[in-house]
Design a protein around this motif. Sequence first.
Motif, mmCIF file in Angstrom:
data_model
loop_
_atom_site.group_PDB
_atom_site.id
_atom_site.type_symbol
_atom_site.label_atom_id
_atom_site.label_comp_id
_atom_site.label_asym_id
_atom_site.label_seq_id
_atom_site.Cartn_x
_atom_site.Cartn_y
_atom_site.Cartn_z
ATOM 1 N N ASN A 23 -36.451 -37.615 32.747
ATOM 2 C CA ASN A 23 -37.584 -37.290 32.047
ATOM 3 C C ASN A 23 -37.623 -37.569 30.838
ATOM 4 O O ASN A 23 -38.622 -37.933 30.137
ATOM 5 C CB ASN A 23 -37.726 -35.597 32.293
ATOM 6 C CG ASN A 23 -38.432 -35.129 33.456
ATOM 7 O OD1 ASN A 23 -37.592 -34.690 34.300
ATOM 8 N ND2 ASN A 23 -39.719 -35.370 33.431
ATOM 9 N N ASN A 24 -36.471 -37.368 29.755
ATOM 10 C CA ASN A 24 -36.458 -37.735 28.625
ATOM 11 C C ASN A 24 -36.475 -39.196 28.261
ATOM 12 O O ASN A 24 -37.278 -39.704 27.411
ATOM 13 C CB ASN A 24 -35.132 -37.381 27.868
ATOM 14 C CG ASN A 24 -35.013 -35.904 27.740
ATOM 15 O OD1 ASN A 24 -35.816 -35.183 27.346
ATOM 16 N ND2 ASN A 24 -33.841 -35.147 27.825
ATOM 17 N N LEU A 155 -36.897 -23.180 27.482
ATOM 18 C CA LEU A 155 -38.529 -23.919 27.294
ATOM 19 C C LEU A 155 -38.708 -24.589 25.886
ATOM 20 O O LEU A 155 -39.095 -25.630 25.853
ATOM 21 C CB LEU A 155 -39.555 -23.317 27.835
ATOM 22 C CG LEU A 155 -39.741 -22.965 29.283
ATOM 23 C CD1 LEU A 155 -40.918 -22.007 29.699
ATOM 24 C CD2 LEU A 155 -39.685 -24.234 30.234
ATOM 25 N N MET A 156 -38.415 -23.491 24.881
ATOM 26 C CA MET A 156 -38.471 -24.033 23.478
ATOM 27 C C MET A 156 -37.588 -25.172 23.146
ATOM 28 O O MET A 156 -37.911 -26.140 22.502
ATOM 29 C CB MET A 156 -38.212 -22.866 22.611
ATOM 30 C CG MET A 156 -39.350 -21.734 22.766
ATOM 31 S SD MET A 156 -38.661 -20.257 21.778
ATOM 32 C CE MET A 156 -38.601 -20.899 20.096
ATOM 33 N N LEU A 157 -36.306 -25.115 23.591
ATOM 34 C CA LEU A 157 -35.411 -26.017 23.294
ATOM 35 C C LEU A 157 -35.585 -27.360 24.090
ATOM 36 O O LEU A 157 -35.499 -28.652 23.869
ATOM 37 C CB LEU A 157 -34.052 -25.854 23.600
ATOM 38 C CG LEU A 157 -33.410 -24.528 22.904
ATOM 39 C CD1 LEU A 157 -32.331 -23.876 23.548
ATOM 40 C CD2 LEU A 157 -33.147 -25.095 21.385
ATOM 41 N N GLU A 158 -36.395 -27.295 25.197
ATOM 42 C CA GLU A 158 -36.873 -28.499 25.915
ATOM 43 C C GLU A 158 -37.853 -29.185 25.282
ATOM 44 O O GLU A 158 -37.870 -30.439 25.393
ATOM 45 C CB GLU A 158 -37.164 -28.048 27.433
ATOM 46 C CG GLU A 158 -37.490 -29.263 28.473
ATOM 47 C CD GLU A 158 -36.202 -30.165 28.848
ATOM 48 O OE1 GLU A 158 -36.638 -31.322 28.859
ATOM 49 O OE2 GLU A 158 -35.209 -29.710 28.798
ATOM 50 N N TRP A 159 -38.756 -28.281 24.782
ATOM 51 C CA TRP A 159 -39.889 -28.934 23.930
ATOM 52 C C TRP A 159 -39.431 -29.994 22.728
ATOM 53 O O TRP A 159 -39.776 -30.723 22.357
ATOM 54 C CB TRP A 159 -40.956 -28.045 23.436
ATOM 55 C CG TRP A 159 -42.018 -28.377 22.808
ATOM 56 C CD1 TRP A 159 -42.393 -28.515 21.500
ATOM 57 C CD2 TRP A 159 -43.175 -29.156 23.436
ATOM 58 N NE1 TRP A 159 -43.322 -29.024 21.207
ATOM 59 C CE2 TRP A 159 -43.916 -29.230 22.388
ATOM 60 C CE3 TRP A 159 -43.755 -29.088 24.663
ATOM 61 C CZ2 TRP A 159 -45.405 -29.938 22.532
ATOM 62 C CZ3 TRP A 159 -44.673 -29.680 24.813
ATOM 63 C CH2 TRP A 159 -45.593 -30.042 23.672
ATOM 64 N N VAL A 160 -38.462 -29.106 22.115
ATOM 65 C CA VAL A 160 -37.623 -29.853 20.893
ATOM 66 C C VAL A 160 -36.897 -31.317 21.673
ATOM 67 O O VAL A 160 -37.275 -32.367 20.904
ATOM 68 C CB VAL A 160 -36.557 -29.138 20.493
ATOM 69 C CG1 VAL A 160 -35.681 -30.013 19.321
ATOM 70 C CG2 VAL A 160 -37.199 -27.852 19.833
ATOM 71 N N ALA A 161 -36.413 -31.351 22.555
ATOM 72 C CA ALA A 161 -36.012 -32.540 23.476
ATOM 73 C C ALA A 161 -37.013 -33.639 23.636
ATOM 74 O O ALA A 161 -36.947 -34.552 23.311
ATOM 75 C CB ALA A 161 -35.228 -32.068 24.685
ATOM 76 N N ILE A 162 -38.158 -33.067 24.082
ATOM 77 C CA ILE A 162 -39.402 -33.826 24.132
ATOM 78 C C ILE A 162 -39.750 -34.611 22.891
ATOM 79 O O ILE A 162 -39.853 -35.747 23.008
ATOM 80 C CB ILE A 162 -40.465 -32.997 25.039
ATOM 81 C CG1 ILE A 162 -40.302 -32.658 26.490
ATOM 82 C CG2 ILE A 162 -41.702 -34.082 24.988
ATOM 83 C CD1 ILE A 162 -41.166 -31.619 27.007
ATOM 84 N N ALA A 163 -39.860 -33.843 21.806
ATOM 85 C CA ALA A 163 -40.333 -34.403 20.855
ATOM 86 C C ALA A 163 -39.113 -35.322 20.175
ATOM 87 O O ALA A 163 -39.576 -36.330 19.712
ATOM 88 C CB ALA A 163 -40.662 -33.193 19.730
ATOM 89 N N GLY A 164 -37.980 -34.874 20.385
ATOM 90 C CA GLY A 164 -37.035 -35.709 19.809
ATOM 91 C C GLY A 164 -37.241 -37.257 20.551
ATOM 92 O O GLY A 164 -37.229 -38.182 19.648
ATOM 93 N N TYR A 165 -36.962 -37.241 21.799
ATOM 94 C CA TYR A 165 -37.127 -38.485 22.561
ATOM 95 C C TYR A 165 -38.600 -39.252 22.258
ATOM 96 O O TYR A 165 -38.351 -40.684 22.293
ATOM 97 C CB TYR A 165 -36.953 -38.305 23.927
ATOM 98 C CG TYR A 165 -35.221 -38.146 24.218
ATOM 99 C CD1 TYR A 165 -34.623 -39.294 24.716
ATOM 100 C CD2 TYR A 165 -34.541 -36.906 24.281
ATOM 101 C CE1 TYR A 165 -33.373 -39.341 24.986
ATOM 102 C CE2 TYR A 165 -33.361 -36.819 24.754
ATOM 103 C CZ TYR A 165 -32.489 -37.961 24.805
ATOM 104 O OH TYR A 165 -31.473 -37.982 25.124
ATOM 105 N N ALA A 166 -39.198 -38.371 21.919
ATOM 106 C CA ALA A 166 -40.784 -39.091 21.850
ATOM 107 C C ALA A 166 -40.566 -39.978 20.382
ATOM 108 O O ALA A 166 -41.012 -40.750 20.230
ATOM 109 C CB ALA A 166 -41.957 -38.116 21.834
#
Length: 206
Positions: A23-24, A155-166
Amino acid sequence: MTLMTILLFVPACFALNMAPGPNNLLSMANAKRYGIRVACLAGIGRLVAFVVMITLAATGLATVLYTSEKLFLAIKVAGGLYLLWLAFQLWTADSTDGGNESLAGKSLFQLSRQEFFLAAGNPKAILIFTAFLPQFVDPTGSVGLQFLILGVLFLMLEWVAIAGYAFFGKGLRHWFSRPSMRCLFNRICAGLLGSAGVGLLLARRE
């Protein structure tokens, strides 16, 4: 649930969120092609899948799912085949598309759906919610409330991961400005996704 439990949960959880999984990798590829905003919005599909899994874990149904050999095998096969399909799409993607942040025929819903199915078809995600989250739940307290708190933090930390990889994927655009380099990037991502798909199909349940 104590403050110490939360302080232990957050770094352990964030390490899982930031792990370079399929996903990342998809978020990174989407950001490179469509931009950070689209990649982050598409990641909502992944969060929806995780909300479903957290709800199942809170109600105990995820444990039943994990212990059911046939259901687990079906999810594993579906997830592996979907990874291979995404790898094929990336491998054959048009490398002459310079990535002008237009969706180029794909809707945001389609990208979100990719994220959803990729997360939902990953048995390791099911294992996280059946084995990892319950370790931080005090059975003498309100189990539902604790799952809610841990789920929101996840979910908050997952959103940070999404933004980081983006952001990382967006940064790669400069390095892959030529069609030949974009083709190389797409095929590297396709190779990684394909390898993950094959690994998922061959993996045995522990």
